[in-house]
Design a protein around this motif. Structure first.
Motif, short mmCIF file in Angstrom:
data_model
loop_
_atom_site.label_atom_id
_atom_site.label_comp_id
_atom_site.label_asym_id
_atom_site.label_seq_id
_atom_site.Cartn_x
_atom_site.Cartn_y
_atom_site.Cartn_z
N ARG A 296 0.85 -1.19 0.00
CA ARG A 296 0.00 0.00 0.00
C ARG A 296 0.88 1.24 0.00
O ARG A 296 2.03 1.19 0.42
CB ARG A 296 -0.94 0.01 1.21
CG ARG A 296 -1.94 -1.15 1.18
CD ARG A 296 -2.93 -1.07 2.32
NE ARG A 296 -3.84 -2.22 2.30
CZ ARG A 296 -4.98 -2.25 1.60
NH1 ARG A 296 -5.33 -1.21 0.85
NH2 ARG A 296 -5.76 -3.31 1.65
N GLY A 297 0.32 2.33 -0.44
CA GLY A 297 1.07 3.56 -0.53
C GLY A 297 1.05 4.11 -1.93
O GLY A 297 0.25 3.69 -2.78
N GLN A 298 1.94 5.03 -2.21
CA GLN A 298 1.89 5.70 -3.49
C GLN A 298 3.27 6.02 -4.04
O GLN A 298 4.24 6.17 -3.29
CB GLN A 298 1.11 7.01 -3.36
CG GLN A 298 1.76 8.03 -2.44
CD GLN A 298 0.98 9.34 -2.36
OE1 GLN A 298 0.10 9.59 -3.17
NE2 GLN A 298 1.32 10.17 -1.40
N VAL A 299 3.33 6.09 -5.35
CA VAL A 299 4.49 6.66 -6.03
C VAL A 299 4.38 8.17 -5.90
O VAL A 299 3.32 8.75 -6.13
CB VAL A 299 4.50 6.24 -7.51
CG1 VAL A 299 5.63 6.95 -8.25
CG2 VAL A 299 4.63 4.73 -7.65
N ILE A 300 5.44 8.80 -5.51
CA ILE A 300 5.42 10.25 -5.32
C ILE A 300 5.64 10.92 -6.68
O ILE A 300 6.62 10.60 -7.37
CB ILE A 300 6.50 10.69 -4.31
CG1 ILE A 300 6.22 10.02 -2.96
CG2 ILE A 300 6.53 12.21 -4.15
CD1 ILE A 300 7.29 10.25 -1.92
N PRO A 301 4.76 11.82 -7.08
CA PRO A 301 4.92 12.48 -8.39
C PRO A 301 6.28 13.16 -8.51
O PRO A 301 6.80 13.71 -7.54
CB PRO A 301 3.78 13.50 -8.40
CG PRO A 301 2.76 12.95 -7.46
CD PRO A 301 3.53 12.26 -6.39
N ALA A 302 6.83 13.13 -9.71
CA ALA A 302 8.15 13.72 -9.93
C ALA A 302 8.18 15.19 -9.54
O ALA A 302 9.20 15.68 -9.03
CB ALA A 302 8.54 13.54 -11.40
N SER A 303 7.07 15.89 -9.75
CA SER A 303 7.03 17.31 -9.40
C SER A 303 7.19 17.52 -7.90
O SER A 303 7.82 18.50 -7.46
CB SER A 303 5.71 17.93 -9.86
OG SER A 303 4.60 17.27 -9.27
N GLU A 304 6.66 16.59 -7.10
CA GLU A 304 6.80 16.71 -5.65
C GLU A 304 8.21 16.34 -5.19
O GLU A 304 8.74 16.94 -4.25
CB GLU A 304 5.75 15.84 -4.95
CG GLU A 304 4.33 16.32 -5.17
CD GLU A 304 3.32 15.59 -4.31
OE1 GLU A 304 3.71 15.01 -3.28
OE2 GLU A 304 2.13 15.59 -4.68
N VAL A 305 8.81 15.36 -5.86
CA VAL A 305 10.21 15.02 -5.55
C VAL A 305 11.09 16.23 -5.84
O VAL A 305 11.97 16.60 -5.04
CB VAL A 305 10.67 13.80 -6.37
CG1 VAL A 305 12.13 13.49 -6.08
CG2 VAL A 305 9.79 12.57 -6.05
N ALA A 306 10.84 16.87 -6.99
CA ALA A 306 11.62 18.06 -7.36
C ALA A 306 11.41 19.19 -6.36
O ALA A 306 12.35 19.94 -6.04
CB ALA A 306 11.23 18.51 -8.77
N ALA A 307 10.18 19.30 -5.85
CA ALA A 307 9.89 20.37 -4.89
C ALA A 307 10.67 20.17 -3.59
O ALA A 307 11.14 21.15 -2.98
CB ALA A 307 8.39 20.41 -4.61
N ILE A 308 10.81 18.91 -3.16
CA ILE A 308 11.59 18.63 -1.95
C ILE A 308 13.04 19.05 -2.16
O ILE A 308 13.66 19.67 -1.28
CB ILE A 308 11.52 17.14 -1.59
CG1 ILE A 308 10.09 16.74 -1.23
CG2 ILE A 308 12.47 16.80 -0.45
CD1 ILE A 308 9.53 17.42 -0.01
N ILE A 309 13.58 18.75 -3.32
CA ILE A 309 14.98 19.11 -3.61
C ILE A 309 15.13 20.64 -3.67
O ILE A 309 16.12 21.18 -3.17
CB ILE A 309 15.43 18.44 -4.91
CG1 ILE A 309 15.46 16.92 -4.72
CG2 ILE A 309 16.81 18.95 -5.34
CD1 ILE A 309 15.64 16.13 -5.99
N THR A 310 14.15 21.31 -4.24
CA THR A 310 14.18 22.77 -4.26
C THR A 310 14.15 23.32 -2.83
O THR A 310 14.86 24.28 -2.51
CB THR A 310 13.00 23.33 -5.07
OG1 THR A 310 13.13 22.92 -6.42
CG2 THR A 310 12.96 24.85 -5.00
N GLY A 311 13.34 22.71 -1.98
CA GLY A 311 13.30 23.13 -0.58
C GLY A 311 14.64 22.97 0.11
O GLY A 311 15.05 23.83 0.91
N LEU A 312 15.35 21.88 -0.20
CA LEU A 312 16.69 21.70 0.35
C LEU A 312 17.64 22.79 -0.15
O LEU A 312 18.46 23.31 0.61
CB LEU A 312 17.23 20.32 -0.04
CG LEU A 312 16.56 19.10 0.60
CD1 LEU A 312 17.09 17.82 -0.02
CD2 LEU A 312 16.79 19.08 2.11
#
Length: 283
Positions: free
Chosen positions: A49-65
């Motif tokens: 169970r769970g989800q694949v995280i959209p690429a846009s959200e992965v990119a957003a985390i990296i931008t936050g870093l």
């Protein structure tokens, strides 16, 4: 050392970041995990169970870093299984941004595609992307023997053909290659090998082949080799330490009778590798 690790995450068991982060921390490194999926367990169970995280959200985390000033302090980027073709763009963009801020940073790609028993088990779009775009951007790649052959589109079975495939892989861009699960036809019974090569030469190490399927062991291997190689600058030393740690982790898992890696229980094997296996120079 600060490591940006872009990989999958599971709550139960140890694959992806759930396998890589703790051993790196136990070695004393800071790890900033960015998850590409958030699953209850790895897919080897057949249900999750769970989800694949959209690429846009992965990119957003990296931008936050980056906004926190973290990307400028990254020494190594590590990526593993890429569940979708769009994640490659995010990884490559992250690597480019890190290296623009810190030219001394390196990128390790574990080009997960399959294995000799199961064949290629990823989306058919993934291997060409890895071969043509991701691997050329990497400083270090950590394929198993099957993946090495798949990447280079040539046979990798004997030591000679495996070394030729390593050379072909290095010609794509990476300066160093770690090959796991090397099973040559003339090996001693019940053994398995790992091989590492860079500009300084090529080395191989042999261990007993333990009778278990250990999901996540490749993720641990890629993480530990990355850390040791960056710390020592020696492929031979990194190979010796990584092999020792991973073998003891697998032995602890086998002894426990558990299906999942005994990652926490084996922590001393990462912190103080026994170096019980001989590393032999091939060239």
């Amino acid at each position: 050392m600060n490591i940006l690790s872009i990989q999958s995450h599971v709550s139960y068991g140890h694959v992806g970041n759930s396998a890589a982060v703790f051993p790196l921390q136990r070695l004393g490194h800071e790890v900033w995990p960015v998850h590409t999926v958030n699953f209850s367990n790895h897919t080897g169970y057949g249900e999750w169970r769970g989800q694949v995280i959209p690429a846009s959200e992965v990119a957003a985390i990296i931008t936050g870093l980056e906004e926190r000033g973290a990307l400028a302090r990254v020494d190594a980027v590590l990526s593993g299984y890429q569940g979708g073709a769009d994640i490659a763009d995010v990884v490559l963009d992250a690597v480019a941004r890190v290296k623009a801020l810190n030219p001394a940073a390196t990128y390790t790609c574990d080009p997960v595609m399959g294995n000799a028993k199961s064949g290629c088990f990823v989306d058919p779009a993934i291997p060409p992307i890895l071969r043509e775009r991701v691997v050329p951007a990497a400083d270090l790649i950590t394929p198993n023997q099957f993946e090495l052959g798949f990447l280079t589109e040539r046979e990798a079975s004997t030591i000679e053909s495996t070394l030729e495939a390593v050379d072909a892989a290095r010609a794509l861009g990476p300066r160093a290659v770690l090959v796991t699960s090397v099973e040559r036809p003339d090996r001693e019974p019940d053994t398995i090998e790992m091989l590492a090569a860079d500009d300084e030469g090529a080395w191989i190490v042999r261990t007993p082949h333990l009778p278990l399927k250990a999901n996540g062991s490749g993720d641990v291997t890629a993480a530990l080799f990355t850390a040791h190689y960056r710390t020592t600058g020696s492929a031979a030393e990194a190979l010796a330490a990584t092999t020792s740690s991973v073998f003891d982790l697998l032995q602890a898992t086998l002894d426990s009778g558990a299906r999942e890696l005994q990652l926490v229980e084996a922590q001393q094997a990462y912190a103080a590798p026994r170096l019980q296996f001989e590393v032999r120079r091939l060239r």
